[in-house]
Scaffold this motif. Structure first.
Motif, PDB file in Angstrom:
ATOM      1  N   VAL A 257       6.473 -21.567  -2.378  1.00  0.00           N
ATOM      2  CA  VAL A 257       6.094 -20.253  -2.199  1.00  0.00           C
ATOM      3  C   VAL A 257       4.423 -21.615  -1.871  1.00  0.00           C
ATOM      4  O   VAL A 257       4.038 -22.521  -0.834  1.00  0.00           O
ATOM      5  N   SER A 258       3.885 -22.152  -3.190  1.00  0.00           N
ATOM      6  CA  SER A 258       2.927 -22.628  -3.033  1.00  0.00           C
ATOM      7  C   SER A 258       2.965 -23.450  -4.653  1.00  0.00           C
ATOM      8  O   SER A 258       2.963 -22.653  -5.600  1.00  0.00           O
ATOM      9  N   PRO A 259       1.946 -24.839  -4.999  1.00  0.00           N
ATOM     10  CA  PRO A 259       2.071 -25.226  -6.361  1.00  0.00           C
ATOM     11  C   PRO A 259       1.160 -24.696  -6.688  1.00  0.00           C
ATOM     12  O   PRO A 259       1.937 -24.523  -8.166  1.00  0.00           O
ATOM     13  N   GLU A 260       0.257 -23.756  -6.292  1.00  0.00           N
ATOM     14  CA  GLU A 260      -0.095 -23.439  -7.277  1.00  0.00           C
ATOM     15  C   GLU A 260       0.115 -21.680  -7.676  1.00  0.00           C
ATOM     16  O   GLU A 260       0.243 -21.675  -9.215  1.00  0.00           O
TER      17      GLU A 260
ATOM     18  N   TYR B 195       3.619 -22.203  -8.615  1.00  0.00           N
ATOM     19  CA  TYR B 195       5.338 -22.476  -9.567  1.00  0.00           C
ATOM     20  C   TYR B 195       3.966 -22.683 -10.827  1.00  0.00           C
ATOM     21  O   TYR B 195       4.271 -21.936 -11.476  1.00  0.00           O
ATOM     22  N   ASN B 196       2.454 -22.874 -10.372  1.00  0.00           N
ATOM     23  CA  ASN B 196       2.106 -23.635 -11.951  1.00  0.00           C
ATOM     24  C   ASN B 196       1.321 -22.361 -12.991  1.00  0.00           C
ATOM     25  O   ASN B 196       1.140 -22.733 -14.017  1.00  0.00           O
TER      26      ASN B 196
END
Lengths: 151, 125
Positions: free
Chosen positions: B45-48, B50-51
């Motif tokens: 989806v996006s690194p953000e 996930y983080n």
């Protein structure tokens, strides 16, 4: 004359010849399932404990886990193969274990059917999703990524 | 189905309880695995995204749940090896009590260092 029932001996001979069935006319599915649990279990001990050791014991452990950590691991074919094998074996092992438990505790045919249908659906979704994620992973998904591979 | 079968050599002994524990840990690990594949899928989806989700796991409550998860996995793994030895090793059934003790020893030897290190990460920041 053509509608005389086939003699018992011939159907038994057919069973003995195979067709994936044993002498009592059942398939060997449960035998293979029993063997699979032991073989996949052995492989999973190595795969899962290795996964836990590298992710939780080495480096900063849980605090080191983020997108960059995943990108770093999946840059290596070793971890791609490791995680793919772990995903498939763990899901097959877990799904088969859940199937055994449903067979043991759900007594009504209807309940067993729906529980197994739900189990199979969930398992297929998770295996397909996980496999796609490993094969299509893009470390530079974010165009402004500061990861070194994206520079 | 009889509600209370007569006592047997097996019923209520360590063999039965390890079988019960193997089932319970197995089911727990399976449901964790479903969630774990879903949270890892957020890397697509996006690194953000996930983080952010992984970030919510980095607190003492989830940290302690992870200790429970690893304890369950270690038991399931080594009790599974005991099962394989009982099934395939000629001397397995005769040594089943020793194998049971072995599972306990290996579990403690691996679990204690893990707990020490993991809780240092969780509470040490």
């Amino acid at each position: 004359m053509s509608d005389i029932a086939a003699p018992r001996s011939s159907s038994r001979a057919r069973n003995l010849k195979g067709g994936g069935r044993n002498r009592s006319g059942q398939t060997n599915f449960e035998l293979y399932s029993w063997l699979f649990m032991r073989l996949s279990g052995l492989a999973l001990v190595v795969l899962v404990l290795g996964h836990l050791f590298t992710n939780l014991m080495l480096g900063d452990g849980i605090n080191g886990l983020d997108f960059a950590f995943v990108a770093g691991k999946w840059a290596s074919p070793l971890w791609q193969v490791w995680d793919l094998l772990m995903l498939w074996l763990a899901m097959l092992h877990g799904t088969n274990g859940m199937r055994t438990i449903i067979n043991d505790y759900a007594e009504k045919d209807q309940t067993r059917f729906w529980l197994k249908a739900l189990l199979l659906t969930a398992s297929i979704v998770i295996v397909v999703l996980g496999t796609l994620v490993i094969f299509t992973f893009d470390p530079c998904l974010d165009p402004h990524s500061t990861l070194s591979v994206c520079q | 189905m009889p509600s209370k079968p007569a006592g047997t050599l097996y019923r209520g002994r360590e063999g039965m309880w390890s079988w019960v524990a193997h089932r319970i840990t197995g089911v727990g690990i399976f449901f964790f695995l479903l969630v774990h594949v879903l949270d890892t899928a957020l890397v697509r989806v996006s690194p953000e995204a996930y983080n952010e989700v992984i970030g919510t796991y980095k607190n003492p409550i989830v940290g302690l749940m992870e200790v429970g998860l690893v304890g369950a996995i270690l038991f399931h793994a080594f009790n599974g090896i005991r099962l394989i030895l009982v099934d395939f090793w000629a001397k397995g059934p005769r040594n089943q009590r020793k194998l049971m003790i072995g599972v306990g020893v290996v579990w403690v030897v691996l679990f204690v260092p893990f707990v020490a290190r993991h809780l240092t990460h969780v509470f040490g920041g």
